[in-house]
Design a protein around this motif. Structure first.
Motif, PDB file in Angstrom:
ATOM      1  N   GLU A   1     -52.719  27.894 -20.836  1.00  0.00           N
ATOM      2  CA  GLU A   1     -51.876  28.134 -22.008  1.00  0.00           C
ATOM      3  C   GLU A   1     -51.160  26.836 -22.350  1.00  0.00           C
ATOM      4  OE1 GLU A   1     -47.908  30.420 -23.677  1.00  0.00           O
ATOM      5  OE2 GLU A   1     -48.579  30.848 -21.627  1.00  0.00           O
TER       6      GLU A   1
ATOM      7  N   TYR B   1     -55.829  28.627 -24.624  1.00  0.00           N
ATOM      8  CA  TYR B   1     -55.171  29.308 -25.734  1.00  0.00           C
ATOM      9  C   TYR B   1     -53.744  28.805 -25.845  1.00  0.00           C
ATOM     10  CZ  TYR B   1     -52.218  32.475 -22.879  1.00  0.00           C
ATOM     11  OH  TYR B   1     -51.270  32.995 -22.031  1.00  0.00           O
ATOM     12  N   SER B   2     -53.072  29.195 -26.924  1.00  0.00           N
ATOM     13  CA  SER B   2     -51.651  28.904 -27.089  1.00  0.00           C
ATOM     14  C   SER B   2     -51.012  30.023 -27.890  1.00  0.00           C
ATOM     15  CB  SER B   2     -51.434  27.575 -27.814  1.00  0.00           C
ATOM     16  OG  SER B   2     -50.045  27.317 -27.975  1.00  0.00           O
ATOM     17  N   GLN B   3     -49.751  30.301 -27.631  1.00  0.00           N
ATOM     18  CA  GLN B   3     -49.014  31.270 -28.432  1.00  0.00           C
ATOM     19  C   GLN B   3     -48.428  30.634 -29.687  1.00  0.00           C
ATOM     20  OE1 GLN B   3     -46.569  34.155 -26.321  1.00  0.00           O
ATOM     21  NE2 GLN B   3     -47.489  33.523 -24.390  1.00  0.00           N
TER      22      GLN B   3
ATOM     23  N   SER C   1     -49.188  29.110 -33.161  1.00  0.00           N
ATOM     24  CA  SER C   1     -50.324  29.268 -34.076  1.00  0.00           C
ATOM     25  C   SER C   1     -50.953  27.933 -34.465  1.00  0.00           C
ATOM     26  CB  SER C   1     -49.884  30.035 -35.328  1.00  0.00           C
ATOM     27  OG  SER C   1     -48.844  29.349 -36.005  1.00  0.00           O
TER      28      SER C   1
ATOM     29  N   GLN D   1     -52.930  26.705 -31.461  1.00  0.00           N
ATOM     30  CA  GLN D   1     -54.115  27.559 -31.316  1.00  0.00           C
ATOM     31  C   GLN D   1     -55.199  27.155 -32.309  1.00  0.00           C
ATOM     32  OE1 GLN D   1     -54.898  29.673 -29.076  1.00  0.00           O
ATOM     33  NE2 GLN D   1     -56.470  31.013 -29.932  1.00  0.00           N
TER      34      GLN D   1
ATOM     35  N   LEU E   1     -62.153  29.070 -26.142  1.00  0.00           N
ATOM     36  CA  LEU E   1     -61.004  29.891 -26.509  1.00  0.00           C
ATOM     37  C   LEU E   1     -60.992  31.201 -25.727  1.00  0.00           C
ATOM     38  CD1 LEU E   1     -60.734  29.531 -30.384  1.00  0.00           C
ATOM     39  CD2 LEU E   1     -59.368  28.397 -28.625  1.00  0.00           C
TER      40      LEU E   1
END
Length: 267
Positions: A156, A194-196, A198, A201, A212
């Motif tokens: 992450e 992934y990333s929180q 946006s 991401q 992903l």
């Protein structure tokens, strides 16, 4: 909802093996071949409620001992947190915005150099919790250790990294700090990202489209984490609901307990 057959599961495991991660015995299909257990990603647990960092016991598998513990509890993979030091000069594994939980004066991770200065990040150690004394790992060090443990790496990229990743003065070098270790290893190691955030991401989708996380490592717990850790059995109803949807993989704070429950639930 489609059920994963034994043949489909064997294909999935073969894909992991080709990527350099050995198949995991815990994820074998049932003898009857009706459905397989999902892969299990260990998360570690972060307190809920106001000011959670004050109760955080640094359980995240961002260091070697925490990764080893997840392996011992039956995890197939681990979720780690990628941060960037000052000007994006080093990608490191740490979950908090600041050095809260580490020795030394509290500062933002993005304000510290990796090795320069008396308060650098490399020389700090975890100050409390079950992994006290462990050092902060670079992304490369962490990926190598996860691979040596035979686990899948789930990265992450934390929202704090956005400022430097989007800064024209530092973005190119900062993205190399994140992307190069992944590219160097992806042929021999299964890595998901992934990333929180946006924007991050979207950038990951451009730079690492085949890695992903997507629907993989679906969150399965219903009990909010607290310190000391809450009872695990409040999760069972949600665990059962998610398992009925035949996910490829799940993420949990209760790795040991989930693995034991999963063995009874799907063989």
């Amino acid at each position: 909802m489609l059920i994963r057959t034994k043949a489909a599961f064997v294909t999935s495991v073969a894909a992991i093996a080709l990527a350099g991660t050995p198949p995991v015995a815990h994820s074998q299909a049932t003898a009857a071949g009706a459905a397989s257990c999902p892969l299990v990603f260990g998360h570690g647990g972060y307190p809920s409620g106001p000011n959670p960092w004050e109760r955080d016991q640094i359980r995240q598998p961002n260091n070697a001992r925490a990764v080893n513990a997840q392996k011992d509890w039956g995890a197939d993979g681990v979720e780690g947190d990628v941060q960037l030091t000052r000007h994006g000069t080093k990608a490191v594994m740490w979950h908090n915005t600041t050095t809260n939980g580490l020795t030394g004066t509290r500062k933002n991770i993005t304000d510290l150099w990796w090795t320069a200065g008396s308060d650098n990040l490399r020389d700090r150690r975890i100050a409390r919790g079950p992994y006290a004394g462990e050092q902060v790992h670079t992304l490369r060090q962490w990926l190598d250790h996860v691979r040596s443990a035979g686990l899948i790496a789930l990265l992450e990229v934390k929202p704090e990294a956005r400022a430097v990743l989007s800064d024209p003065a530092y973005a190119t070098a900062a993205w190399k700090e994140i992307s190069d270790p992944i590219k160097e290893r992806q042929a021999s190691q299964r890595i998901l990202v992934y990333s929180q955030d946006s924007w991050i991401q979207a950038e990951l989708a451009k730079r690492h489209p085949g890695l992903l996380k997507g629907p993989e490592a679906r969150w399965t717990d219903s009990v909010s984490w607290a310190e000391p850790p809450p009872a695990w059995n409040g999760n069972v109803s949600r665990w059962r609901e998610v398992l009925a949807q035949a996910p490829k993989s799940v993420m949990t704070n209760f790795t040991k307990e989930y693995r034991a429950w999963l063995t009874d639930a799907c063989g």
